[in-house]
Design a protein around this motif. Structure first.
Motif, short mmCIF file in Angstrom:
data_model
loop_
_atom_site.label_atom_id
_atom_site.label_comp_id
_atom_site.label_asym_id
_atom_site.label_seq_id
_atom_site.Cartn_x
_atom_site.Cartn_y
_atom_site.Cartn_z
N ASP A 17 -33.95 -20.97 -6.70
CA ASP A 17 -32.69 -20.32 -6.35
C ASP A 17 -31.49 -21.00 -7.00
O ASP A 17 -30.36 -20.66 -6.70
N GLU A 18 -31.74 -21.96 -7.88
CA GLU A 18 -30.64 -22.67 -8.52
C GLU A 18 -29.95 -21.75 -9.52
O GLU A 18 -30.57 -20.89 -10.14
N ALA A 19 -28.65 -21.97 -9.69
CA ALA A 19 -27.88 -21.18 -10.64
C ALA A 19 -28.20 -21.62 -12.07
O ALA A 19 -28.69 -22.74 -12.30
N LEU A 20 -27.94 -20.77 -12.99
CA LEU A 20 -28.13 -21.13 -14.39
C LEU A 20 -27.15 -22.24 -14.76
O LEU A 20 -26.01 -22.26 -14.29
N PRO A 21 -27.56 -23.18 -15.60
CA PRO A 21 -26.66 -24.28 -15.95
C PRO A 21 -25.36 -23.82 -16.59
O PRO A 21 -24.32 -24.44 -16.42
N LEU A 24 -22.64 -23.02 -13.82
CA LEU A 24 -22.16 -24.05 -12.92
C LEU A 24 -20.73 -24.44 -13.27
O LEU A 24 -20.33 -24.41 -14.44
N PRO A 25 -19.92 -24.79 -12.26
CA PRO A 25 -18.54 -25.18 -12.55
C PRO A 25 -18.51 -26.44 -13.42
O PRO A 25 -19.27 -27.37 -13.22
N GLY A 26 -17.64 -26.43 -14.40
CA GLY A 26 -17.47 -27.58 -15.28
C GLY A 26 -18.46 -27.61 -16.43
O GLY A 26 -18.46 -28.55 -17.22
N ALA A 27 -19.31 -26.62 -16.55
CA ALA A 27 -20.27 -26.60 -17.65
C ALA A 27 -19.54 -26.22 -18.93
O ALA A 27 -18.67 -25.37 -18.95
N ALA A 28 -19.89 -26.90 -20.00
CA ALA A 28 -19.27 -26.63 -21.29
C ALA A 28 -19.83 -25.31 -21.84
O ALA A 28 -21.03 -25.08 -21.82
N PRO A 29 -18.95 -24.43 -22.31
CA PRO A 29 -19.44 -23.17 -22.86
C PRO A 29 -20.18 -23.39 -24.17
O PRO A 29 -19.80 -24.22 -24.99
N ARG A 30 -21.28 -22.67 -24.31
CA ARG A 30 -22.04 -22.78 -25.55
C ARG A 30 -21.51 -21.76 -26.55
O ARG A 30 -21.13 -20.66 -26.19
N THR A 31 -21.47 -22.15 -27.78
CA THR A 31 -21.03 -21.24 -28.83
C THR A 31 -22.22 -20.82 -29.68
O THR A 31 -23.18 -21.57 -29.83
#
Length: 98
Positions: A17-21, A24-31
């Motif tokens: 049930d964990e959210a995708l990384p 999550l708040p503060g996760a760096a956006p992937r480009t």
């Protein structure tokens, strides 16, 4: 046997049930890097052997006839037999009405 469809179900696939990384708040956006070739650009499409440069196209426009109406949803001209409803918003054909 009654089934409670609103009750929380156990995940049959074994996932958590964990959210995708990424969410999550503060996760760096992937480009993402796009690999575009020069051949990917759109070029005008021409039919082989069809030289229409000297052609002049003519179209005759026929006005709406007395037994036709223009649907206010799809804007197609339809025969009166296709009229489903006519109200304050205008005539609506059978396809758009439901």
């Amino acid at each position: 046997m009654a089934v409670d469809y609103d009750a929380r179900r156990a995940d049959a696939a074994g996932g958590s049930d964990e959210a995708l990384p990424e969410l999550l708040p503060g996760a760096a956006p992937r480009t993402r890097e796009l690999d575009l070739d020069e051949s990917d650009t759109l070029e005008p499409f021409e039919l082989p052997g069809a030289d229409l440069s000297g052609e002049q196209l003519s179209v005759s426009v026929v006005p709406v006839q007395e037994d036709e109406f223009t649907c206010t949803v799809c804007f197609l001209v339809q025969h009166r037999s296709r009229l489903a409803r006519s109200g304050l918003s205008g005539p609506i054909c059978r396809d758009c009405f439901g």
